[in-house]
Design a protein around this motif. Structure first.
Motif, mmCIF file in Angstrom:
data_model
loop_
_atom_site.group_PDB
_atom_site.id
_atom_site.type_symbol
_atom_site.label_atom_id
_atom_site.label_comp_id
_atom_site.label_asym_id
_atom_site.label_seq_id
_atom_site.Cartn_x
_atom_site.Cartn_y
_atom_site.Cartn_z
ATOM 1 N N ALA A 44 0.915 -1.164 -0.116
ATOM 2 C CA ALA A 44 -0.041 0.024 0.127
ATOM 3 C C ALA A 44 0.715 1.051 -0.042
ATOM 4 N N ILE A 45 0.630 2.243 -0.928
ATOM 5 C CA ILE A 45 1.454 3.530 -0.921
ATOM 6 C C ILE A 45 0.369 4.544 -0.474
ATOM 7 N N ASP A 46 1.129 5.469 0.472
ATOM 8 C CA ASP A 46 0.360 6.417 1.289
ATOM 9 C C ASP A 46 -0.750 7.116 0.399
ATOM 10 N N LYS A 47 -0.369 7.572 -0.590
ATOM 11 C CA LYS A 47 -1.296 8.409 -1.640
ATOM 12 C C LYS A 47 -1.544 7.771 -2.933
ATOM 13 N N GLY A 48 -1.301 6.411 -2.840
ATOM 14 C CA GLY A 48 -1.476 5.600 -4.310
ATOM 15 C C GLY A 48 -2.127 4.436 -4.370
ATOM 16 N N HIS A 51 -1.819 -2.039 -3.846
ATOM 17 C CA HIS A 51 -1.264 -2.766 -5.031
ATOM 18 C C HIS A 51 -1.239 -4.259 -4.680
ATOM 19 N N PRO A 52 -1.962 -5.095 -4.999
ATOM 20 C CA PRO A 52 -2.124 -6.635 -4.733
ATOM 21 C C PRO A 52 -0.798 -7.335 -5.559
ATOM 22 N N ALA A 53 -0.370 -8.230 -4.908
ATOM 23 C CA ALA A 53 0.718 -9.134 -5.303
ATOM 24 C C ALA A 53 0.238 -9.486 -6.735
ATOM 25 N N GLU A 54 1.053 -9.365 -7.728
ATOM 26 C CA GLU A 54 0.502 -9.980 -9.069
ATOM 27 C C GLU A 54 0.841 -11.044 -9.370
ATOM 28 N N GLU A 55 0.502 -11.871 -10.429
ATOM 29 C CA GLU A 55 0.228 -13.004 -10.941
ATOM 30 C C GLU A 55 1.621 -13.998 -10.815
ATOM 31 N N HIS A 56 2.686 -13.375 -11.039
ATOM 32 C CA HIS A 56 3.937 -14.309 -10.747
ATOM 33 C C HIS A 56 4.106 -14.663 -9.284
ATOM 34 N N ASP A 350 8.770 -0.813 -10.510
ATOM 35 C CA ASP A 350 8.451 -2.060 -10.013
ATOM 36 C C ASP A 350 8.903 -1.862 -8.425
ATOM 37 N N LEU A 351 7.986 -2.915 -8.029
ATOM 38 C CA LEU A 351 8.328 -2.796 -6.321
ATOM 39 C C LEU A 351 8.737 -4.411 -5.804
ATOM 40 N N CYS A 365 4.739 -6.256 -7.343
ATOM 41 C CA CYS A 365 3.821 -5.509 -8.099
ATOM 42 C C CYS A 365 4.612 -4.367 -8.774
ATOM 43 N N ARG A 366 3.688 -3.611 -9.643
ATOM 44 C CA ARG A 366 4.154 -2.579 -10.249
ATOM 45 C C ARG A 366 3.280 -1.323 -9.995
ATOM 46 N N ALA A 367 3.930 0.033 -9.767
ATOM 47 C CA ALA A 367 2.846 1.009 -9.149
ATOM 48 C C ALA A 367 3.002 2.142 -9.963
#
Length: 391
Positions: A44-48, A51-56, A350-351, A365-367
């Motif tokens: 979770a990004i404070d103002k963004g 972002h759930p973990a992605e498929e891979h 990417d995170l 994930c990507r954000a």
């Protein structure tokens, strides 16, 4: 209890009403969580947003279930009816709870703001009362204001919580504590910088902290020391990090020490990951050090491992939990040397997570990128069918 994954436990809970009753009991869930740490479901990004973990990622199915069931827009939390206030935005995540802040859109100087604690899955919330004016009246101007959630203790009820606020002044640091049991704020500590044996920090940095085994650490205030808050004693103290290997690390020619992050060691020792690299050559390494106590001498930092990060990228340490370090990665093709950041036409990054025990690096994930760069908070938990309302 021997089921290897939370997903297996979720399936077992659907087998019969009796299984469901057993699995939903708080005593059983505590035993299961002690044996199986909750999986990383997203960032979770404070103002963004969330972002759930992605498929891979191995947690992707559970992350999708959480994203579908929860409300990470926090629309269920009522906002004070004032046009000049911002929407609720995230300040901290702990035990599947989220600490929200609502501030004035036009404030230039730091001020005490509106706070709330919520559970986006159960959609329950608690609006915190303002800190009493008689506690906040100080002779000095407020320099910085940072709220944080305190993890639930082993003997505490899961429905209770505490929030700590650490307003910083020129000559001192104050700690306000809110307890959901009493519904009130109190002053827990008010040390001067001189009583801690230091001068005031040269820059803001209270928003960047790590939590390890009952203590909060602020690594961004000084290069040679850490500010530590022990939540069991409710006391501030200073930890010297410029000892042992860290003396060599900070003086490496041609390299920049970007950020140090405190983590929980594999054997209960205090450990640190220090990101060192060159933006000119896009090469970065993580220096993994541990604090060892050599007899009666002060605890010194010793090198444990050096991890080379994939090249042609710029990395930034953006957070940590007790088991993972999180990195923001910007590919060299996205980098703008003039702005020292992302190119205007490419605002995504990417995170990654780094497992402290195995040093395994995984993309989570990507954000989207926001300016100024926002803080990143990890969300750990179980599938919605196993999660109990936490407020």
């Amino acid at each position: 209890l021997r089921l290897p994954t939370p997903a297996g436990l979720a399936r077992a809970s659907t087998a019969s009403p009796r299984f469901r009753r057993i699995i939903a009991e708080r005593s059983f869930l505590r035993r299961f969580r002690a044996l199986h740490p909750p999986p990383l479901l997203g960032l979770a990004i404070d103002k963004g947003g969330f972002h759930p973990a992605e498929e891979h990622h191995p947690s992707a199915p559970l992350a999708r279930a959480l994203a579908d069931a929860a409300d990470f827009s926090y629309s269920f939390v009522p906002k004070p009816d004032k046009a000049w206030l911002t929407p609720w935005y995230l300040r901290d995540v702990r035990d599947r709870r989220i600490l929200l802040e609502c501030s004035c859109r036009f404030d230039i100087d730091p001020v005490f703001t509106n706070l709330a604690v919520c559970d986006p899955l159960s959609r329950r919330y608690v609006l915190l009362p303002p800190i009493p004016e008689e506690m906040t009246v100080q002779q000095e101007r407020l320099v910085e204001f940072a709220p944080m959630l305190v993890p639930i203790g082993e003997e505490e009820e899961e429905t209770s919580f505490r929030v700590i606020c650490t307003p910083r002044y020129k000559s001192k640091l104050v700690m306000f504590v809110f307890s959901s049991i009493t519904g009130q704020w109190c002053i827990a500590a008010s040390p001067s910088w001189s009583s801690l044996g230091i001068v005031e920090p040269p820059c803001n940095g209270l928003s960047h902290f790590n939590y390890v085994r009952g203590c909060f650490y602020w690594p961004a205030l000084w290069k040679d020391k850490l500010l530590m808050l022990d939540t069991r004693l409710m006391e501030f103290s200073i930890v010297n990090i410029l000892t042992g290997y860290h003396v060599q690390l900070i003086n490496q020619p041609g390299q920049s020490v970007c950020m140090s992050t405190i983590v929980d060691g594999t054997e209960g020792a205090l450990e640190m990951f220090t990101l060192v690299g060159s933006y000119s050559y896009a090469t970065f390494h993580l220096y993994h050090t541990t604090q060892q106590n050599n007899g009666e001498s002060p605890k010194e930092w010793q090198l444990k491992n050096v991890i080379a990060l994939p090249p042609q990228c710029h990395y930034f340490a953006v957070g940590a939990t007790e088991r993972f370090l999180f990195l923001r990665c910007i590919r060299i093709a996205q980098w703008d040397d003039n702005a020292h950041g992302l190119l205007p036409e490419d605002n995504e990054f990417d995170l990654f997570s780094l497992d402290v025990k195995t040093s395994e690096l995984k993309k989570v994930c990507r954000a989207k990128h926001y300016y100024p760069p926002n803080l990143v908070h990890s969300y750990f938990g179980f599938p919605p069918s196993l999660s109990k309302p936490s407020l």
